[in-house]
Design a protein around this motif. Structure first.
Motif, PDB file in Angstrom:
ATOM      1  N   GLY A  59     -28.353  10.593 -23.352  1.00 49.94           N
ATOM      2  CA  GLY A  59     -27.170  10.563 -22.496  1.00 49.94           C
ATOM      3  C   GLY A  59     -25.898  10.817 -23.279  1.00 49.94           C
ATOM      4  O   GLY A  59     -25.777  10.440 -24.442  1.00 49.94           O
ATOM      5  N   GLU A  60     -24.940  11.467 -22.624  1.00 42.32           N
ATOM      6  CA  GLU A  60     -23.663  11.776 -23.251  1.00 42.32           C
ATOM      7  C   GLU A  60     -22.556  10.835 -22.799  1.00 42.32           C
ATOM      8  O   GLU A  60     -21.447  10.898 -23.311  1.00 42.32           O
ATOM      9  N   THR A  61     -22.853   9.980 -21.835  1.00 44.84           N
ATOM     10  CA  THR A  61     -21.857   9.035 -21.352  1.00 44.84           C
ATOM     11  C   THR A  61     -22.347   7.620 -21.627  1.00 44.84           C
ATOM     12  O   THR A  61     -23.536   7.344 -21.626  1.00 44.84           O
ATOM     13  N   SER A  62     -21.399   6.716 -21.863  1.00 43.43           N
ATOM     14  CA  SER A  62     -21.743   5.349 -22.242  1.00 43.43           C
ATOM     15  C   SER A  62     -21.884   4.483 -21.004  1.00 43.43           C
ATOM     16  O   SER A  62     -20.919   3.911 -20.529  1.00 43.43           O
ATOM     17  N   ARG A  63     -23.087   4.407 -20.481  1.00 42.64           N
ATOM     18  CA  ARG A  63     -23.323   3.629 -19.267  1.00 42.64           C
ATOM     19  C   ARG A  63     -23.329   2.137 -19.606  1.00 42.64           C
ATOM     20  O   ARG A  63     -22.316   1.476 -19.531  1.00 42.64           O
ATOM     21  N   ALA A  64     -24.485   1.585 -19.972  1.00 40.99           N
ATOM     22  CA  ALA A  64     -24.530   0.171 -20.360  1.00 40.99           C
ATOM     23  C   ALA A  64     -23.828  -0.010 -21.699  1.00 40.99           C
ATOM     24  O   ALA A  64     -23.924   0.828 -22.591  1.00 40.99           O
ATOM     25  N   LEU A  65     -23.123  -1.119 -21.824  1.00 41.49           N
ATOM     26  CA  LEU A  65     -22.384  -1.386 -23.072  1.00 41.49           C
ATOM     27  C   LEU A  65     -22.872  -2.621 -23.812  1.00 41.49           C
ATOM     28  O   LEU A  65     -22.879  -2.643 -25.041  1.00 41.49           O
ATOM     29  N   ALA A  66     -23.254  -3.663 -23.076  1.00 44.33           N
ATOM     30  CA  ALA A  66     -23.525  -4.953 -23.703  1.00 44.33           C
ATOM     31  C   ALA A  66     -24.954  -5.037 -24.239  1.00 44.33           C
ATOM     32  O   ALA A  66     -25.919  -4.723 -23.539  1.00 44.33           O
TER      33      ALA A  66
ATOM     34  N   GLU B 237      -1.091   0.805 -21.326  1.00 47.12           N
ATOM     35  CA  GLU B 237      -0.658   2.089 -20.797  1.00 47.12           C
ATOM     36  C   GLU B 237      -1.701   3.132 -21.173  1.00 47.12           C
ATOM     37  O   GLU B 237      -1.909   3.413 -22.348  1.00 47.12           O
ATOM     38  N   VAL B 238      -2.380   3.671 -20.165  1.00 46.37           N
ATOM     39  CA  VAL B 238      -3.444   4.647 -20.417  1.00 46.37           C
ATOM     40  C   VAL B 238      -2.840   5.994 -20.783  1.00 46.37           C
ATOM     41  O   VAL B 238      -2.049   6.568 -20.016  1.00 46.37           O
ATOM     42  N   GLU B 239      -3.231   6.507 -21.946  1.00 44.31           N
ATOM     43  CA  GLU B 239      -2.759   7.814 -22.408  1.00 44.31           C
ATOM     44  C   GLU B 239      -3.683   8.944 -21.995  1.00 44.31           C
ATOM     45  O   GLU B 239      -3.241  10.043 -21.660  1.00 44.31           O
ATOM     46  N   ARG B 240      -4.988   8.648 -22.034  1.00 39.57           N
ATOM     47  CA  ARG B 240      -5.958   9.706 -21.742  1.00 39.57           C
ATOM     48  C   ARG B 240      -7.223   9.095 -21.150  1.00 39.57           C
ATOM     49  O   ARG B 240      -7.667   8.034 -21.559  1.00 39.57           O
ATOM     50  N   VAL B 241      -7.781   9.786 -20.163  1.00 41.56           N
ATOM     51  CA  VAL B 241      -9.051   9.391 -19.553  1.00 41.56           C
ATOM     52  C   VAL B 241     -10.128  10.322 -20.090  1.00 41.56           C
ATOM     53  O   VAL B 241     -10.108  11.528 -19.832  1.00 41.56           O
ATOM     54  N   ASN B 242     -11.066   9.774 -20.852  1.00 38.52           N
ATOM     55  CA  ASN B 242     -12.122  10.587 -21.466  1.00 38.52           C
ATOM     56  C   ASN B 242     -13.315  10.788 -20.537  1.00 38.52           C
ATOM     57  O   ASN B 242     -14.044  11.776 -20.669  1.00 38.52           O
ATOM     58  N   TRP B 243     -13.512   9.842 -19.627  1.00 41.29           N
ATOM     59  CA  TRP B 243     -14.636   9.937 -18.683  1.00 41.29           C
ATOM     60  C   TRP B 243     -14.349   9.030 -17.517  1.00 41.29           C
ATOM     61  O   TRP B 243     -13.828   7.915 -17.681  1.00 41.29           O
ATOM     62  N   PHE B 244     -14.670   9.507 -16.314  1.00 38.18           N
ATOM     63  CA  PHE B 244     -14.425   8.715 -15.109  1.00 38.18           C
ATOM     64  C   PHE B 244     -15.532   9.003 -14.102  1.00 38.18           C
ATOM     65  O   PHE B 244     -15.946  10.153 -13.923  1.00 38.18           O
ATOM     66  N   SER B 245     -16.005   7.957 -13.438  1.00 30.62           N
ATOM     67  CA  SER B 245     -17.030   8.138 -12.424  1.00 30.62           C
ATOM     68  C   SER B 245     -16.957   6.982 -11.434  1.00 30.62           C
ATOM     69  O   SER B 245     -16.503   5.881 -11.777  1.00 30.62           O
ATOM     70  N   THR B 246     -17.380   7.227 -10.213  1.00 32.57           N
ATOM     71  CA  THR B 246     -17.500   6.165  -9.221  1.00 32.57           C
ATOM     72  C   THR B 246     -18.974   5.978  -8.881  1.00 32.57           C
ATOM     73  O   THR B 246     -19.790   6.889  -9.048  1.00 32.57           O
ATOM     74  N   TYR B 247     -19.314   4.792  -8.414  1.00 33.09           N
ATOM     75  CA  TYR B 247     -20.710   4.514  -8.124  1.00 33.09           C
ATOM     76  C   TYR B 247     -20.840   3.327  -7.175  1.00 33.09           C
ATOM     77  O   TYR B 247     -19.930   2.496  -7.058  1.00 33.09           O
ATOM     78  N   ARG B 248     -21.978   3.280  -6.514  1.00 36.22           N
ATOM     79  CA  ARG B 248     -22.355   2.124  -5.709  1.00 36.22           C
ATOM     80  C   ARG B 248     -23.327   1.270  -6.506  1.00 36.22           C
ATOM     81  O   ARG B 248     -24.129   1.785  -7.276  1.00 36.22           O
ATOM     82  N   VAL B 249     -23.277  -0.030  -6.305  1.00 36.00           N
ATOM     83  CA  VAL B 249     -24.142  -0.960  -7.030  1.00 36.00           C
ATOM     84  C   VAL B 249     -25.303  -1.375  -6.138  1.00 36.00           C
ATOM     85  O   VAL B 249     -25.101  -1.762  -4.978  1.00 36.00           O
ATOM     86  N   HIS B 250     -26.506  -1.294  -6.670  1.00 30.88           N
ATOM     87  CA  HIS B 250     -27.716  -1.640  -5.924  1.00 30.88           C
ATOM     88  C   HIS B 250     -28.338  -2.928  -6.482  1.00 30.88           C
ATOM     89  O   HIS B 250     -28.115  -3.294  -7.638  1.00 30.88           O
ATOM     90  N   HIS B 251     -29.126  -3.580  -5.655  1.00 31.54           N
ATOM     91  CA  HIS B 251     -29.910  -4.732  -6.106  1.00 31.54           C
ATOM     92  C   HIS B 251     -31.296  -4.598  -5.499  1.00 31.54           C
ATOM     93  O   HIS B 251     -31.480  -4.801  -4.291  1.00 31.54           O
ATOM     94  N   ARG B 252     -32.277  -4.246  -6.319  1.00 28.78           N
ATOM     95  CA  ARG B 252     -33.624  -3.968  -5.832  1.00 28.78           C
ATOM     96  C   ARG B 252     -34.659  -4.401  -6.874  1.00 28.78           C
ATOM     97  O   ARG B 252     -34.398  -4.327  -8.079  1.00 28.78           O
ATOM     98  N   VAL B 253     -35.824  -4.816  -6.400  1.00 22.37           N
ATOM     99  CA  VAL B 253     -36.953  -5.149  -7.275  1.00 22.37           C
ATOM    100  C   VAL B 253     -38.222  -4.615  -6.625  1.00 22.37           C
ATOM    101  O   VAL B 253     -38.438  -4.815  -5.421  1.00 22.37           O
ATOM    102  N   THR B 254     -39.048  -3.933  -7.411  1.00 20.91           N
ATOM    103  CA  THR B 254     -40.311  -3.445  -6.869  1.00 20.91           C
ATOM    104  C   THR B 254     -41.283  -4.601  -6.666  1.00 20.91           C
ATOM    105  O   THR B 254     -41.164  -5.659  -7.306  1.00 20.91           O
ATOM    106  N   GLU B 255     -42.220  -4.402  -5.779  1.00 19.95           N
ATOM    107  CA  GLU B 255     -43.152  -5.482  -5.427  1.00 19.95           C
ATOM    108  C   GLU B 255     -44.036  -5.876  -6.604  1.00 19.95           C
ATOM    109  O   GLU B 255     -44.256  -7.059  -6.875  1.00 19.95           O
ATOM    110  N   ARG B 256     -44.585  -4.897  -7.314  1.00 18.41           N
ATOM    111  CA  ARG B 256     -45.473  -5.167  -8.448  1.00 18.41           C
ATOM    112  C   ARG B 256     -45.067  -4.305  -9.632  1.00 18.41           C
ATOM    113  O   ARG B 256     -44.657  -3.164  -9.461  1.00 18.41           O
ATOM    114  N   PHE B 257     -45.220  -4.860 -10.827  1.00 23.65           N
ATOM    115  CA  PHE B 257     -44.904  -4.123 -12.054  1.00 23.65           C
ATOM    116  C   PHE B 257     -46.143  -3.450 -12.630  1.00 23.65           C
ATOM    117  O   PHE B 257     -46.030  -2.526 -13.427  1.00 23.65           O
ATOM    118  N   ARG B 258     -47.341  -3.954 -12.258  1.00 22.79           N
ATOM    119  CA  ARG B 258     -48.583  -3.340 -12.724  1.00 22.79           C
ATOM    120  C   ARG B 258     -49.330  -2.737 -11.546  1.00 22.79           C
ATOM    121  O   ARG B 258     -49.524  -3.398 -10.518  1.00 22.79           O
TER     122      ARG B 258
END
Length: 509
Positions: free
Chosen positions: A39-46, A256-277
């Motif tokens: 990936g070229e964009t920094s999604r998760a940070l922590a 004071e923001v001088e420059r925006v290097n990357w910007f995106s909007t998104y919706r947040v989801h909350h989902r879990v699959t029924e089984r992992f195996r």
């Protein structure tokens, strides 16, 4: 037909860590990804403390910690005034060797892991897409579309779907992905500021119904900004830009923001699959669970999935365990994922709730409660353990047995510093091992020698008791460093019974 032990689909952090841990245990692995590169964009940070602890197994913990930026404190602002400051290091140092939240952008993180894989002679096969697979019971046969459009078949004993929220593996399995989507539209931006006065710490600011989370990159003037989009703009037909979002919280912090290097909007989801195996196929990371960004838990949870599964796959492949051991992945990780979704959902709902009452509680009541609560050491430690995932345990797992002191089967081994070192040193060995804090019985020493299981004895000191460990008890640790059996009497027959009862046959190294 090319063959391998494990075919990993997806080369995000979850897939890369799974491949690294499998290779480290002598498992043949192949990892493919349909993208052209990391990936070229920094999604998760922590990157949280528990992830760094587990990274120590391959000597990666300190390297990642040095590469990232240590967020040593969390600040809460309301209407331009700091209402609470919560430092981590003053109490987290007694819990973990990594008492901070590490800010390490996902794009950097992925490149780091790709390089570690390359050092082991494993290359991510890019522009290679899974188009179908058949689980034949004794193996999986996958069809892969290669660069240029040609197809090939690959035979693998196991298939791991680490291919994100839109997982092809999950789709081909027909697996559920129950949950929903939050109403709010969010934005994320990487920006340069002229006057970075935030001291390299993490900040959240509330201004009316809006909020913004600001995290440093470790480079002067470079920040990650996450916030909500005003309802009036959220439904706009044209793409939004940074100029379209609310800046009051940012200005209130004197930025004071001088420059925006990357910007995106998104919706947040909350989902879990029924089984992992699903037979010989597994779902991990975002392919299995997605949730709100509250607490930065997503990527860390996927990495935890990978390390949990890796040692179990390795044990089955090397005939050190029955196939039923893999069912414990299903018994452990989905339980945590569902609890995580519930917890982050509550936090997220509180932080984004609309209305005058919600705004009053968030901006006037919550900061005072936070200051009061964080003045109590037990509360500070509990909250740090929750966010850092050092609280994660498997009490309901079939592999979790016994209790000695305050430590039960399924618990994370308590971390204790002494004489300039700590009791986590031996955990870099990805194998079953026994810890005794005090003196091991001769019977136990002989059993460990006969079984080829390392025994680590630590002369008793009060710090061990304060951490909840019992004197002279035997703690049988799993290869992923969690306690399998806590045996208060240190009896060798209890350990032998545990291995036999779970069909475990760890081999001498």
């Amino acid at each position: 037909m090319p063959s391998t032990d494990v075919l990993v689909i997806g080369a995000g952090p979850t897939g890369l860590v799974l491949a690294l841990w499998l290779d480290a245990q002598g498992v043949a692995v192949r990892i493919v990804d349909k993208s052209k590169g990391p990936g070229e964009t920094s999604r998760a940070l922590a990157v949280h403390a528990r992830t760094l602890e587990l990274y120590r197994q391959l000597g990666l913990g300190d390297a990642v910690a040095q590469a990232g930026h240590r967020g040593a404190a969390f600040n809460m602002w309301v209407a331009g005034k700091r209402r609470a400051r919560i430092p981590f290091g003053s109490f987290g140092g007694a819990i973990t060797p990594y008492p901070f939240v590490l800010i390490y952008p996902q794009d950097h993180h992925e490149r780091f892991l790709v390089e570690r894989l390359a050092e082991r002679g494993i290359a991510v096969e890019r522009e290679t897409e899974l188009v179908g697979f058949e689980d034949r019971g004794t193996e999986v046969v996958a069809r892969l579309r290669r660069p240029g459009g040609g197809e090939e078949s690959c035979e693998a004993r196991f298939l791991a779907g680490c291919d994100g929220a839109r997982s092809t593996v999950r789709h081909l399995l027909g697996a559920s992905f129950e949950g929903g989507t939050y109403d709010q539209l969010f934005y994320v931006a990487d920006v340069d500021v002229a006057n970075d006065t935030l001291g390299g710490e993490i900040h959240i600011a509330f201004e009316g119904p809006e909020f913004v989370l600001i995290m440093p990159y470790g480079q002067p003037g470079k920040l990650r900004v996450v916030g909500t989009v005003r309802e009036a703009r959220a439904g706009a037909a044209e793409p939004l830009s940074f100029d379209d979002v609310e800046h009051r919280s940012i200005h209130a912090l004197g930025l004071e923001v001088e420059r925006v290097n990357w910007f995106s909007t998104y919706r947040v989801h909350h989902r879990v699959t029924e089984r992992f195996r699903h037979g010989n196929a597994f779902l991990l990371g975002d392919a299995a669970h997605v949730h709100s960004p509250a607490g930065g838990q997503g990527m860390n949870t996927g990495i935890g999935d990978a390390i949990n599964l890796a040692w179990k796959l390795a044990a089955v492949l090397k005939n050190e365990a029955e196939d039923s051991l893999l069912d414990s992945f299903e018994a452990e990780r989905p339980v945590f994922a569902r609890k995580l979704v519930e917890t982050t959902d509550r936090v997220f709902t509180f932080a984004t709730a609309r209305g005058s009452v919600a705004e009053f509680v968030r901006t006037h009541v919550a900061p005072g409660l936070a200051r009061f609560a964080w003045g109590l050491r037990p509360v500070r430690e509990a909250m740090f353990r929750l966010v850092s995932q050092t609280m994660l345990r498997y009490p309901e797992s079939p592999l979790s047995v016994g209790k000695a002191g305050k430590v039960s089967g399924g618990d994370r081994l308590p971390f204790v510093r002494f004489d300039g070192r700590d009791n986590y040193g031996p955990l870099s060995d990805i194998r079953w091992q026994v810890h005794v804090y005090g003196t091991a019985t001769r019977e136990l020493q002989q059993w460990c020698s006969r079984r080829g299981i390392p025994l680590h004895e630590f002369p008793w000191r009060e710090a061990f008791g304060e951490a909840g460990l019992a004197r002279d008890a035997a703690y049988l640790l799993r290869p992923d460093t969690y306690v399998g059996l806590a045996e208060p009497g240190g009896r060798a027959e209890a350990l032998e019974s545990y291995l036999a009862g779970h069909g475990l046959r760890p081999k001498r190294v």
